[in-house]
Design an enzyme around this catalytic site. Structure first.
Site, PDB file in Angstrom:
ATOM      1  N   ARG A 119       0.816  -1.247   0.000  1.00 23.56           N
ATOM      2  CA  ARG A 119       0.000   0.000   0.000  1.00 23.56           C
ATOM      3  C   ARG A 119       0.832   1.271   0.000  1.00 23.56           C
ATOM      4  NH1 ARG A 119      -3.169  -3.037   3.742  1.00 23.56           N
ATOM      5  NH2 ARG A 119      -4.810  -4.075   2.569  1.00 23.56           N
ATOM      6  N   LYS A 141       3.294  11.268 -11.418  1.00 28.12           N
ATOM      7  CA  LYS A 141       2.413  10.429 -12.244  1.00 28.12           C
ATOM      8  C   LYS A 141       3.143   9.118 -12.496  1.00 28.12           C
ATOM      9  CE  LYS A 141      -0.525  13.585 -14.839  1.00 28.12           C
ATOM     10  NZ  LYS A 141      -0.856  14.104 -16.171  1.00 28.12           N
ATOM     11  N   GLU A 183       9.319  17.588 -25.156  1.00 29.60           N
ATOM     12  CA  GLU A 183       8.656  17.987 -23.898  1.00 29.60           C
ATOM     13  C   GLU A 183       9.204  19.338 -23.418  1.00 29.60           C
ATOM     14  OE1 GLU A 183       6.065  16.361 -22.789  1.00 29.60           O
ATOM     15  OE2 GLU A 183       6.326  14.171 -22.943  1.00 29.60           O
ATOM     16  N   LYS A 225       7.637  22.767 -14.557  1.00 32.12           N
ATOM     17  CA  LYS A 225       6.814  21.621 -14.149  1.00 32.12           C
ATOM     18  C   LYS A 225       6.517  21.668 -12.656  1.00 32.12           C
ATOM     19  CE  LYS A 225       5.454  17.031 -14.552  1.00 32.12           C
ATOM     20  NZ  LYS A 225       5.475  15.779 -15.278  1.00 32.12           N
ATOM     21  N   GLU A 235      -4.228  17.177 -10.970  1.00 34.47           N
ATOM     22  CA  GLU A 235      -4.764  17.524 -12.283  1.00 34.47           C
ATOM     23  C   GLU A 235      -6.260  17.808 -12.269  1.00 34.47           C
ATOM     24  OE1 GLU A 235      -2.676  15.668 -15.578  1.00 34.47           O
ATOM     25  OE2 GLU A 235      -4.523  15.698 -16.722  1.00 34.47           O
ATOM     26  N   ARG A 239      -2.844  21.584 -14.395  1.00 33.62           N
ATOM     27  CA  ARG A 239      -1.856  20.548 -14.741  1.00 33.62           C
ATOM     28  C   ARG A 239      -2.140  19.911 -16.098  1.00 33.62           C
ATOM     29  NH1 ARG A 239       1.163  15.908 -11.068  1.00 33.62           N
ATOM     30  NH2 ARG A 239       2.328  15.073 -12.826  1.00 33.62           N
ATOM     31  N   ASN A 243      -0.247  18.555 -20.831  1.00 36.98           N
ATOM     32  CA  ASN A 243      -0.534  17.522 -21.846  1.00 36.98           C
ATOM     33  C   ASN A 243      -0.737  18.101 -23.236  1.00 36.98           C
ATOM     34  OD1 ASN A 243      -0.367  15.021 -20.556  1.00 36.98           O
ATOM     35  ND2 ASN A 243      -2.222  15.490 -19.430  1.00 36.98           N
ATOM     36  N   HIS A 246      -0.503  15.872 -26.305  1.00 36.15           N
ATOM     37  CA  HIS A 246      -0.470  14.467 -25.888  1.00 36.15           C
ATOM     38  C   HIS A 246      -1.688  13.668 -26.342  1.00 36.15           C
ATOM     39  CE1 HIS A 246       2.951  15.794 -23.610  1.00 36.15           C
ATOM     40  NE2 HIS A 246       3.106  14.650 -23.005  1.00 36.15           N
ATOM     41  N   HIS A 250      -0.688  10.450 -27.966  1.00 36.97           N
ATOM     42  CA  HIS A 250      -1.034   9.131 -27.422  1.00 36.97           C
ATOM     43  C   HIS A 250      -1.783   8.289 -28.465  1.00 36.97           C
ATOM     44  CE1 HIS A 250      -0.732  10.488 -22.921  1.00 36.97           C
ATOM     45  NE2 HIS A 250       0.445  10.273 -23.470  1.00 36.97           N
ATOM     46  N   HIS A 263       7.775   8.148 -27.522  1.00 37.80           N
ATOM     47  CA  HIS A 263       6.779   9.016 -26.896  1.00 37.80           C
ATOM     48  C   HIS A 263       7.023  10.479 -27.291  1.00 37.80           C
ATOM     49  CE1 HIS A 263       4.053  10.694 -23.916  1.00 37.80           C
ATOM     50  NE2 HIS A 263       5.053  11.441 -23.448  1.00 37.80           N
TER      51      HIS A 263
HETATM   52  P1  NAD Z   1      12.550   5.247 -22.151  1.00 38.43           P
HETATM   53  O1  NAD Z   1      12.427   5.112 -20.714  1.00 38.43           O
HETATM   54  O2  NAD Z   1      12.054   4.139 -23.011  1.00 38.43           O
HETATM   55  O3  NAD Z   1      14.075   5.544 -22.507  1.00 38.43           O
HETATM   56  C1  NAD Z   1      14.438   5.708 -23.855  1.00 38.43           C
HETATM   57  C2  NAD Z   1      15.574   4.763 -24.265  1.00 38.43           C
HETATM   58  O4  NAD Z   1      16.806   5.269 -23.783  1.00 38.43           O
HETATM   59  C3  NAD Z   1      15.451   3.363 -23.718  1.00 38.43           C
HETATM   60  O5  NAD Z   1      15.927   2.454 -24.670  1.00 38.43           O
HETATM   61  C4  NAD Z   1      16.395   3.393 -22.517  1.00 38.43           C
HETATM   62  O6  NAD Z   1      16.871   2.124 -22.153  1.00 38.43           O
HETATM   63  C5  NAD Z   1      17.496   4.250 -23.051  1.00 38.43           C
HETATM   64  N1  NAD Z   1      18.297   4.970 -22.068  1.00 38.43           N
HETATM   65  C6  NAD Z   1      17.877   5.537 -20.921  1.00 38.43           C
HETATM   66  N2  NAD Z   1      18.862   6.249 -20.363  1.00 38.43           N
HETATM   67  C7  NAD Z   1      19.934   6.098 -21.148  1.00 38.43           C
HETATM   68  C8  NAD Z   1      21.252   6.610 -21.109  1.00 38.43           C
HETATM   69  N3  NAD Z   1      21.640   7.459 -20.155  1.00 38.43           N
HETATM   70  N4  NAD Z   1      22.118   6.257 -22.082  1.00 38.43           N
HETATM   71  C9  NAD Z   1      21.704   5.443 -23.091  1.00 38.43           C
HETATM   72  N5  NAD Z   1      20.470   4.947 -23.202  1.00 38.43           N
HETATM   73  C10 NAD Z   1      19.592   5.275 -22.237  1.00 38.43           C
HETATM   74  O7  NAD Z   1      11.810   6.564 -22.683  1.00 38.43           O
HETATM   75  P2  NAD Z   1      11.710   8.052 -22.124  1.00 38.43           P
HETATM   76  O8  NAD Z   1      11.638   8.903 -23.332  1.00 38.43           O
HETATM   77  O9  NAD Z   1      12.708   8.324 -21.101  1.00 38.43           O
HETATM   78  O10 NAD Z   1      10.303   8.054 -21.386  1.00 38.43           O
HETATM   79  C11 NAD Z   1       9.109   7.827 -22.103  1.00 38.43           C
HETATM   80  C12 NAD Z   1       8.064   7.329 -21.131  1.00 38.43           C
HETATM   81  O11 NAD Z   1       7.822   8.340 -20.147  1.00 38.43           O
HETATM   82  C13 NAD Z   1       6.733   7.035 -21.786  1.00 38.43           C
HETATM   83  O12 NAD Z   1       6.263   5.809 -21.316  1.00 38.43           O
HETATM   84  C14 NAD Z   1       5.831   8.162 -21.317  1.00 38.43           C
HETATM   85  O13 NAD Z   1       4.501   7.791 -21.241  1.00 38.43           O
HETATM   86  C15 NAD Z   1       6.414   8.467 -19.971  1.00 38.43           C
HETATM   87  N6  NAD Z   1       6.140   9.817 -19.489  1.00 38.43           N
HETATM   88  C16 NAD Z   1       5.666   9.951 -18.223  1.00 38.43           C
HETATM   89  C17 NAD Z   1       5.431  11.214 -17.699  1.00 38.43           C
HETATM   90  C18 NAD Z   1       4.996  11.349 -16.279  1.00 38.43           C
HETATM   91  O14 NAD Z   1       4.634  12.465 -15.864  1.00 38.43           O
HETATM   92  N7  NAD Z   1       5.035  10.295 -15.486  1.00 38.43           N
HETATM   93  C19 NAD Z   1       5.679  12.352 -18.475  1.00 38.43           C
HETATM   94  C20 NAD Z   1       6.171  12.194 -19.766  1.00 38.43           C
HETATM   95  C21 NAD Z   1       6.402  10.909 -20.262  1.00 38.43           C
HETATM   96  N1  GLY Z   2       3.447  14.850 -18.190  1.00 34.57           N
HETATM   97  C1  GLY Z   2       2.272  15.509 -17.747  1.00 34.57           C
HETATM   98  C2  GLY Z   2       2.143  15.613 -16.257  1.00 34.57           C
HETATM   99  O1  GLY Z   2       2.992  15.218 -15.505  1.00 34.57           O
HETATM  100  O2  GLY Z   2       1.158  16.120 -15.807  1.00 34.57           O
END
Ligand code: NAD
Ligand code: GLY
Length: 364
Positions: A119, A141, A183, A225, A235, A239, A243, A246, A250, A263
């Site tokens: 939890r 998030k 972003e 942010k 949100e 907030r 997006n 997005h 998406h 992404h």
């Molecule tokens: P990812 O986590 O897939 O990383 C991208 C690639 O880079 C992967 O292959 C990873 O293994 C590699 N990598 C990571 N760090 C590295 C480094 N230092 N050197 C070499 N390779 C490296 O993708 P991302 O773009 O980091 O994140 C995308 C995800 O984030 C999506 O799932 C999206 O929905 C999510 N997201 C979440 C929020 C949130 O608020 N929680 C906001 C925006 C995006």
């Molecule tokens: N990436 C959008 C949020 O964190 O609200």
């Protein structure tokens, strides 16, 4: 090192941005509440940075690891379950701390595991992609994808610390760096026109991964942010402007199969679709729409939706969006460059034009 604070009362936490932070026990240790630490990473990031992080913590904590396969396609409940298996097999208790070492995929999944294990347990974000340093590691998030919709299963769960070690970006592939820039551009568009202009003047240093330019871009993004999250953690209002692009993005990610468009790439195309619709509504000028396109293209980001996506396909995915209210599509659009709103007041004809214009003309 530069530090920002995410101001959420007794759940506030720092974001540290700088070089060689993974090696600094004195800034990590105060945020680890128990003795047991589980580092979650993937098969690409672990060989690069896991040893360094373990070395930093090993003398003071009981450190274990779980290494997941790499990719958006693995951002699933099944793989969160792999984290639970590791925690239970090694008898991790409620005072344990999970550390996400990786990009947004690892961060979102680790955060979700932390939100639901017994939890709720502590977690720390050590983001290693530009996208995760400027966006996903901040704000709490967490979650996973569902075959029918991106990020549809999840929870709000804030970390204790965000540690953005900018050295890690030196191993990041160019395509991933660009995805993160999408972003970054978003913050300029929704609330920081000065930052947008700064980005226009700093394309080359950013593409060349110059440390000072990257640090500035990360700092200003996190500042934006953190400010929005502090005003509207769950949100209920402002907030949602984070997006921008997005809902379109998406739809592209879901339709193309998770991981085929990154992404950030899908968001880049979505950003231009959002500015295009804002322009058609008469809210932003043709020049600002053009500036957005040029900035995205300067970073080699895609601005045209995939060939195989009709307006109907877009709409069917967009209606699964979390902003849909009573069956009505709501979108984040711009009132001007630097000011965003969430609205359902746009004409269906203009939306139809936006969804098809890129395909017809090859460009917006
Ligand atoms: P990812 O986590 O897939 O990383 C991208 C690639 O880079 C992967 O292959 C990873 O293994 C590699 N990598 C990571 N760090 C590295 C480094 N230092 N050197 C070499 N390779 C490296 O993708 P991302 O773009 O980091 O994140 C995308 C995800 O984030 C999506 O799932 C999206 O929905 C999510 N997201 C979440 C929020 C949130 O608020 N929680 C906001 C925006 C995006
Ligand atoms: N990436 C959008 C949020 O964190 O609200």
């Amino acid at each position: 090192m530069k530090t920002l604070n995410v101001d959420l009362g007794n759940r506030s936490y720092p974001i540290h941005i700088g070089s060689q932070l993974i090696q600094k026990l004195d800034i990590i240790a105060p945020h680890i509440h128990g003795h047991q630490v589980m580092i979650v990473s993937n098969t690409t990031v672990a060989p690069l940075y896991l040893e360094a992080l373990k070395n930093t913590l090993a003398d003071d904590f009981q450190v274990a690891e779980v290494i997941l396969p790499d990719g958006e396609a693995y951002k699933t409940l099944d793989h969160v379950n792999t984290i639970f298996d590791a925690l239970l097999e090694q008898r991790f208790n409620r005072t344990c701390t999970l550390i996400a070492l990786g990009g947004g995929v690892i961060g979102d999944m680790t955060g979700f595991a932390a939100a639901s294990y017994q939890r709720g347990v502590n977690f720390i974000q050590v983001p290693t992609t530009l996208l995760s340093q400027v966006d996903s590691s901040v704000g709490g998030k967490t979650g996973v994808n569902h075959p029918l919709g991106k990020n549809m299963i999840g929870a709000f769960w804030q970390p204790q610390l965000v540690l953005a070690d900018t050295d890690t970006l030196q191993t990041l592939p160019d395509r991933e760096l660009a995805a993160g820039i999408a972003e970054v551009i978003k913050y300029g568009l929704i609330r920081d026109p000065e930052f947008f202009s700064w980005l226009e003047s700093n394309v080359t240093p950013l593409k060349q991964k110059e440390a000072s330019a990257l640090k500035e871009a990360i700092y200003r993004s996190c500042q934006n942010k953190a400010d929005v999250v502090a005003q509207d953690e769950l949100e209920g209002g402002i907030r949602a402007t984070l997006n921008l692009g997005h809902t379109f993005g998406h739809a592209i990610e879901t339709e193309q199969g998770y991981g085929n468009w990154l992404h950030g790439e899908a968001v880049a195309t979505g950003l231009l679709m959002a500015t295009d619709l804002s322009y058609r509504e008469g809210w932003i000028s043709a020049e600002d729409n053009q500036r957005t396109k040029q900035l995205l293209q300067a970073f080699d980001l895609p601005v045209v939706p995939p060939e195989n996506m009709s307006a109907k396909t877009f709409i069917s995915h967009m209606l699964v969006d979390k902003k849909v209210l009573d069956g009505n599509l709501r979108l984040v659009l711009l009132n001007s460059l630097g000011s965003a709103c969430v609205t359902s007041s746009f004409s269906k004809e203009n939306l139809q034009q936006t969804l098809t214009a890129g395909k017809k003309l090859g460009i917006f």
